[in-house]
Enzyme design. Sequence first.
Site, short mmCIF file in Angstrom:
data_model
loop_
_atom_site.label_atom_id
_atom_site.label_comp_id
_atom_site.label_asym_id
_atom_site.label_seq_id
_atom_site.Cartn_x
_atom_site.Cartn_y
_atom_site.Cartn_z
N THR A 125 -9.22 10.27 -13.21
CA THR A 125 -8.91 9.60 -11.95
C THR A 125 -7.45 9.16 -11.97
OG1 THR A 125 -9.29 7.62 -10.62
CG2 THR A 125 -9.92 7.48 -12.91
N ARG A 144 -6.91 2.56 -5.01
CA ARG A 144 -8.06 1.74 -4.56
C ARG A 144 -7.74 0.27 -4.80
NH1 ARG A 144 -13.50 4.30 -6.97
NH2 ARG A 144 -12.40 3.85 -8.90
N ARG A 153 14.78 6.54 -1.88
CA ARG A 153 15.91 5.66 -2.22
C ARG A 153 17.23 6.23 -1.69
NH1 ARG A 153 16.68 1.54 -5.68
NH2 ARG A 153 14.64 1.81 -6.66
N MET A 165 -1.54 5.06 -3.87
CA MET A 165 -2.99 4.99 -4.01
C MET A 165 -3.39 4.14 -5.21
SD MET A 165 -3.94 8.93 -2.96
CE MET A 165 -5.70 8.71 -2.72
N ASP A 204 -6.32 6.78 -10.40
CA ASP A 204 -6.28 5.32 -10.33
C ASP A 204 -6.16 4.68 -11.71
OD1 ASP A 204 -6.73 5.72 -7.62
OD2 ASP A 204 -8.89 5.43 -7.79
N GLY A 259 -12.95 12.40 -6.97
CA GLY A 259 -11.62 12.86 -6.59
C GLY A 259 -11.05 13.85 -7.58
N ASP A 278 -8.39 3.50 -13.64
CA ASP A 278 -9.10 2.22 -13.56
C ASP A 278 -10.46 2.23 -14.25
OD1 ASP A 278 -10.40 3.91 -11.81
OD2 ASP A 278 -10.49 2.47 -10.16
N ARG A 284 11.00 0.87 7.16
CA ARG A 284 10.09 1.99 7.36
C ARG A 284 8.98 1.95 6.31
NH1 ARG A 284 12.95 2.04 11.15
NH2 ARG A 284 14.00 3.79 12.16
N ASP A 310 -15.94 6.34 -13.28
CA ASP A 310 -17.06 5.56 -13.79
C ASP A 310 -18.34 5.77 -12.99
OD1 ASP A 310 -16.02 4.29 -11.59
OD2 ASP A 310 -15.74 2.35 -12.55
N ARG A 368 -18.37 14.55 -3.77
CA ARG A 368 -19.04 13.26 -3.92
C ARG A 368 -20.47 13.46 -3.41
NH1 ARG A 368 -14.80 9.90 -5.05
NH2 ARG A 368 -12.81 10.41 -4.06
#
Length: 321
Positions: A126, A172, A155, A170, A128, A11, A130, A244, A103, A72
Amino acid sequence: MNKIAVLCSGGDVSGMNPALKRFVEYSFSNGLEPYFVYEGYEGLIDGKIEKASYSDVTGIIHRGGTKIYSARSTRFQEKDFRAQAAKNLKDLGIDKIVVLGGDGSFRGIDIFFQEHGIAFCGIPSTIDNDINGTQYCLGVDTALNVIKVATDNVRDTASSFKRAFVIEVMGRDCGYLALVSALTSGAEMCLIPEIPYSLDKLKERYLKEVEQGRNYFIAIVAEGLNNSQEISQWFENEIGFESRVTTLGHTQRGGNPTVRERLMAYQFSTYAIDALCSGETNTVICYNNGSFDFKSIDEINEKKYEIDESLLKLGKSLLEK
């Protein structure tokens, strides 16, 4: 001139272009000839490898995404295609490569190194956030700021219409983005895979808060739970608030890189090139407790990434009765 290449895998993230700019300029200042590999490992297999110049990185520091594209690659998982990729590099005399990715990308390039001896240094990239072994991955700060702006805007509407808004972010299977966003936006609810929760207990708490004057809710939910619509219905059926769902999706990957992102990209690229020039062969540059250090792929892969316990403790407080 010694030759060095860079590629982006997986990504895209904001911060890759600033990293590419520093890669080119710092390579030249160290007597290296820089090359771009276009389209990640796919481009490495197909020989999309070109010399990089100052003109290639002029005016890109403020742009999200990556100038050299990403991909990818399932082909790179196959030995014959990795052999073709190695031949393409060796034909050009390139024996060092910087990889911006996650990773999975690092595991792939490590196998590549073991087979063909082309040294690499990985830069964690990334949104993420992570990757085990580093507290910071390139892209996460910009993503958090994108979420911040979106949440603040939502808000305004939530408070005007007395509604509940469920914002899906997002990440994952990792709840880092959701957790930090909830804490820094003042959200009333934060649901992530790492923290158990009870809707019954939250119902009791929220109904009391409504009695005391609360007239809207912001709930931030990690995509890994796959329950945003369910939570929205819960607000309507159990709390009595029109609700919503706002799914931020890939907007979180793009955007103008933040100041911190640009600085981190600058430092990541600098350390990666320094490592390869000093003889390091298969490492990842990590950031922990305010300083940079190098870790092996084995260290990165030895366990799954875990969110810092102090952050989790703050997140749990949002779910307590």
